[in-house]
Motif scaffolding. Sequence first.
Motif, PDB file in Angstrom:
ATOM      1  N   SER B  66      -5.707 -11.099 -12.666  1.00  0.00           N
ATOM      2  CA  SER B  66      -6.177 -10.469 -13.892  1.00  0.00           C
ATOM      3  C   SER B  66      -6.730 -11.515 -14.854  1.00  0.00           C
ATOM      4  N   LEU B  67      -6.142 -12.724 -14.823  1.00  0.00           N
ATOM      5  CA  LEU B  67      -6.636 -13.777 -15.721  1.00  0.00           C
ATOM      6  C   LEU B  67      -7.885 -14.426 -15.153  1.00  0.00           C
ATOM      7  N   GLY B  68      -7.988 -14.437 -13.862  1.00  0.00           N
ATOM      8  CA  GLY B  68      -9.160 -15.017 -13.220  1.00  0.00           C
ATOM      9  C   GLY B  68      -8.995 -16.502 -12.974  1.00  0.00           C
ATOM     10  N   THR B  69      -9.498 -16.977 -11.844  1.00  0.00           N
ATOM     11  CA  THR B  69      -9.429 -18.404 -11.545  1.00  0.00           C
ATOM     12  C   THR B  69     -10.751 -19.073 -11.912  1.00  0.00           C
ATOM     13  N   ASN B  70     -11.630 -18.321 -12.576  1.00  0.00           N
ATOM     14  CA  ASN B  70     -12.965 -18.862 -12.847  1.00  0.00           C
ATOM     15  C   ASN B  70     -13.097 -19.400 -14.271  1.00  0.00           C
ATOM     16  N   LEU B  71     -11.947 -19.726 -14.866  1.00  0.00           N
ATOM     17  CA  LEU B  71     -11.986 -20.275 -16.228  1.00  0.00           C
ATOM     18  C   LEU B  71     -11.918 -21.805 -16.150  1.00  0.00           C
ATOM     19  N   LEU B  72     -12.845 -22.457 -16.861  1.00  0.00           N
ATOM     20  CA  LEU B  72     -12.811 -23.924 -16.952  1.00  0.00           C
ATOM     21  C   LEU B  72     -12.607 -24.298 -18.415  1.00  0.00           C
ATOM     22  N   GLN B  73     -11.911 -25.413 -18.576  1.00  0.00           N
ATOM     23  CA  GLN B  73     -11.598 -25.862 -19.930  1.00  0.00           C
ATOM     24  C   GLN B  73     -12.220 -27.244 -20.109  1.00  0.00           C
ATOM     25  N   VAL B  74     -13.036 -27.394 -21.138  1.00  0.00           N
ATOM     26  CA  VAL B  74     -13.726 -28.662 -21.386  1.00  0.00           C
ATOM     27  C   VAL B  74     -13.156 -29.283 -22.645  1.00  0.00           C
ATOM     28  N   GLN B  75     -12.702 -30.542 -22.540  1.00  0.00           N
ATOM     29  CA  GLN B  75     -12.135 -31.211 -23.717  1.00  0.00           C
ATOM     30  C   GLN B  75     -12.731 -32.609 -23.836  1.00  0.00           C
ATOM     31  N   ALA B  76     -12.684 -33.133 -25.039  1.00  0.00           N
ATOM     32  CA  ALA B  76     -13.091 -34.516 -25.221  1.00  0.00           C
ATOM     33  C   ALA B  76     -12.046 -35.408 -24.580  1.00  0.00           C
ATOM     34  N   GLY B  77     -12.497 -36.410 -23.818  1.00  0.00           N
ATOM     35  CA  GLY B  77     -11.551 -37.330 -23.190  1.00  0.00           C
ATOM     36  C   GLY B  77     -11.426 -38.588 -24.018  1.00  0.00           C
ATOM     37  N   GLN B  78     -11.390 -39.696 -23.318  1.00  0.00           N
ATOM     38  CA  GLN B  78     -11.282 -40.962 -24.028  1.00  0.00           C
ATOM     39  C   GLN B  78     -12.505 -41.813 -23.724  1.00  0.00           C
ATOM     40  N   THR B  79     -12.864 -42.637 -24.666  1.00  0.00           N
ATOM     41  CA  THR B  79     -13.971 -43.562 -24.437  1.00  0.00           C
ATOM     42  C   THR B  79     -13.491 -44.708 -23.560  1.00  0.00           C
ATOM     43  N   PHE B  80     -14.450 -45.537 -23.137  1.00  0.00           N
ATOM     44  CA  PHE B  80     -14.063 -46.710 -22.335  1.00  0.00           C
ATOM     45  C   PHE B  80     -13.117 -47.613 -23.109  1.00  0.00           C
ATOM     46  N   GLY B  81     -13.336 -47.649 -24.420  1.00  0.00           N
ATOM     47  CA  GLY B  81     -12.469 -48.499 -25.244  1.00  0.00           C
ATOM     48  C   GLY B  81     -11.094 -47.929 -25.441  1.00  0.00           C
ATOM     49  N   GLY B  82     -10.852 -46.700 -25.059  1.00  0.00           N
ATOM     50  CA  GLY B  82      -9.520 -46.120 -25.182  1.00  0.00           C
ATOM     51  C   GLY B  82      -9.367 -45.237 -26.404  1.00  0.00           C
ATOM     52  N   SER B  83     -10.353 -45.187 -27.271  1.00  0.00           N
ATOM     53  CA  SER B  83     -10.211 -44.322 -28.436  1.00  0.00           C
ATOM     54  C   SER B  83     -10.616 -42.890 -28.077  1.00  0.00           C
ATOM     55  N   THR B  84     -10.118 -41.930 -28.872  1.00  0.00           N
ATOM     56  CA  THR B  84     -10.396 -40.528 -28.589  1.00  0.00           C
ATOM     57  C   THR B  84     -11.853 -40.214 -28.903  1.00  0.00           C
ATOM     58  N   SER B  85     -12.526 -39.611 -27.962  1.00  0.00           N
ATOM     59  CA  SER B  85     -13.917 -39.242 -28.210  1.00  0.00           C
ATOM     60  C   SER B  85     -13.965 -37.815 -28.753  1.00  0.00           C
ATOM     61  N   SER B  86     -15.095 -37.349 -29.067  1.00  0.00           N
ATOM     62  CA  SER B  86     -15.227 -35.949 -29.487  1.00  0.00           C
ATOM     63  C   SER B  86     -16.422 -35.348 -28.765  1.00  0.00           C
ATOM     64  N   LEU B  87     -16.419 -34.002 -28.706  1.00  0.00           N
ATOM     65  CA  LEU B  87     -17.546 -33.350 -28.037  1.00  0.00           C
ATOM     66  C   LEU B  87     -18.725 -33.311 -28.995  1.00  0.00           C
ATOM     67  N   PRO B  88     -19.935 -33.461 -28.493  1.00  0.00           N
ATOM     68  CA  PRO B  88     -21.097 -33.399 -29.387  1.00  0.00           C
ATOM     69  C   PRO B  88     -21.351 -31.975 -29.882  1.00  0.00           C
ATOM     70  N   LEU B  89     -22.046 -31.866 -30.983  1.00  0.00           N
ATOM     71  CA  LEU B  89     -22.366 -30.558 -31.574  1.00  0.00           C
ATOM     72  C   LEU B  89     -23.148 -29.670 -30.606  1.00  0.00           C
ATOM     73  N   THR B  90     -23.900 -30.343 -29.724  1.00  0.00           N
ATOM     74  CA  THR B  90     -24.768 -29.594 -28.814  1.00  0.00           C
ATOM     75  C   THR B  90     -24.023 -29.067 -27.581  1.00  0.00           C
ATOM     76  N   ALA B  91     -22.742 -29.369 -27.459  1.00  0.00           N
ATOM     77  CA  ALA B  91     -22.005 -29.037 -26.222  1.00  0.00           C
ATOM     78  C   ALA B  91     -22.165 -27.562 -25.848  1.00  0.00           C
ATOM     79  N   GLU B  92     -21.895 -26.690 -26.833  1.00  0.00           N
ATOM     80  CA  GLU B  92     -21.893 -25.259 -26.496  1.00  0.00           C
ATOM     81  C   GLU B  92     -23.263 -24.727 -26.115  1.00  0.00           C
ATOM     82  N   PRO B  93     -24.305 -24.998 -26.881  1.00  0.00           N
ATOM     83  CA  PRO B  93     -25.615 -24.496 -26.454  1.00  0.00           C
ATOM     84  C   PRO B  93     -26.016 -25.024 -25.070  1.00  0.00           C
ATOM     85  N   MET B  94     -25.638 -26.289 -24.785  1.00  0.00           N
ATOM     86  CA  MET B  94     -25.990 -26.848 -23.484  1.00  0.00           C
ATOM     87  C   MET B  94     -25.247 -26.116 -22.364  1.00  0.00           C
TER      88      MET B  94
END
Lengths: 243, 401
Positions: B66-94
């Motif tokens: 009922s929940l479906g296995t076709n759900l994907l979750q996209v999150q900001a990971g970490q940069t190479f330097g180890g600091s927390t990155s953020s998703l760009p403003l354009t993420a959703e339209p893309m």
Amino acid sequence: MTAVVTSVQPDAPSDAVMELVGVRKTYPGPVEVLHGIDLTIGRGELLSIVGPSGSGKSTMLHLMGTLDLPTTGSVLIDGVDVATLSDRQLSSFRARTLGFVFQQFYLIDGVSAVDNVANGLLYSGVALGKRRSAAVAALKRVGLGHRLYSPPAKLSGGERQRVAIARALIARPAIVLADEPTGSLDTQTGQEVLSLLRELNGDGTTVIVITHDPAVAKAMDRQVTIRDGLIVSDVARTLEVAR
Amino acid sequence: MSTAAAVRPARLSLTDTVRVGASGLSARPLRSLLSALGIAIGIAAVTSVLGISASSQAALIAQLDSLGTNLLQVQAGQTFGGSTSSLPLTAEPMISRIAPVQVESSVATVSANAYRTHYIPSGETNGIQVKAAKTNLLQTLAGSMSEGSFLTSATENYPVVVLGDVAAQRLGFDHWIPNSLVDIGGQEYVVAGIMSPMPLAPDIDRSALMGYPQATKAFGMSSAPTTVYVRTSPDQVDAVGGVLPATVNPPNPNEVTVSQPSDALSARIAANDAFNSLFLGLGAVALLVGGVGIANVMVISVLERRSEIGLRRALGATKGNVRNQFLAESLLLAGAGGVAGVALGIIITLIYATTRNVQLVVPVSAVAGGIAISLLLGGIAGLYPAIRAARLSPTDALRSV
């Protein structure tokens, strides 16, 4: 050796239903119980084997009933040496040719009188409905029409023996072997049972009564007396009765 | 003359054999009941373990479906330097331009805390996160409202929040009261509704959600999302998952984390299986003890019933008839125990299913296998006593009273 004191053979020994020829039986010990028995029983005889306890009566019953085989000598029933038959064939012999009445009744607990009697036909391959109706008829014949569905535990000793006799009669065997059949009945019921056996004999069945009671033995047409594993007398009283 | 016919042994029919066996059991009802009980307990244990696990798995699978296995979750990971990155403003339209994507929605973390009233000390945040959510979040997560309604295109512009299941409890809402208020960042927000638990997004359960426009207005939040939820066509999940990082953040795809929330549920199904083998082993031990009990009872029965055996031999029973009689008794005992055990196992499973509110599932293999195993046990347990009974010589049997 075969010390036959008196031997009055019945008139038709040629049509023998059972023959014991030089029968000896030795039990481990070794104890020899029968020392050489020669006995011919004609079809349709009413016979008693009488003797004190320890004389070998029960061993005779077992040998004549094919429940055991002689150490030497042979037992022939209908001309067939029982030693030549397999266990399955012997079982079939007992189911169709032999009927047993034991002193201890041997009724199966928790099974009604009708079903106990019907067991007498179980191993002859008769269907359940026919077994039951024949059992009802046999019980009525021994005077237990009112006790058809009682379990053995609710019957008196006399009634139990009558159930056991009905079970022996039901398959209409050629030979009925009765081991002290009146041993646990009162005199009147005992007389009824003996006349029942006599009636059965009138239908052509060979009846062999094994007893220690001379009174019971005398009620039979022929009396074979054994003592210490030997036949000591063999008397027919047909003439006396006729007189 | 009649010798040939008399010598041919009659076969005892199956029904007669069963009847003879049953009469032996009914003559000793208490003993029969107790010895069948051993098998029944073993079979009940095995059946209920299999039934309960099948029922709970069926519930998990149904939930997953009922929940479906076709759900994907996209999150900001970490940069190479180890600091927390953020998703760009354009993420959703893309993301919405990827062909197999059916629907996408997002939440963004708001740096504020939610309290029941402004009298609550600011340290007692109860671990509740405040987030901005798109109005189609509920639809994307296949969630539902427990009470009230979700954010709409109207309410997303105003101080209105929707509470997750856990968040509502922690804020003291046993149930939703219309027009009740909570305090977020010193401002009163109207609670529009309470969501049902969301197994695919447990962090939403602990959140208070407001609209993006309100979050921007009140907290000056940039409208870049923290987490994007993506529904794809079921057969394209892996393909979409593969292109998501590069689509979301073309210069730094390594700073994007993509996960499939249904993996956690699948793992729970697998974990159940491992646990079962322990209980099945216990059931097998119970069965073994039950089998030994039946063997014991049958040996005693043969000893006690020597005269019956002698009598039956005198009545014309062959060795085979006697053997089959005792074997039939043993099989009937074990079979009755097996049937009773399966019934008991189904009842136990039913009780579990009713109390846990899941659908009753009893595997056919458990029912058929349970009865087959009990019959096998009965056969093995009864074989030796039956052979002993058959070997007894008629005269010994008759003498023994």
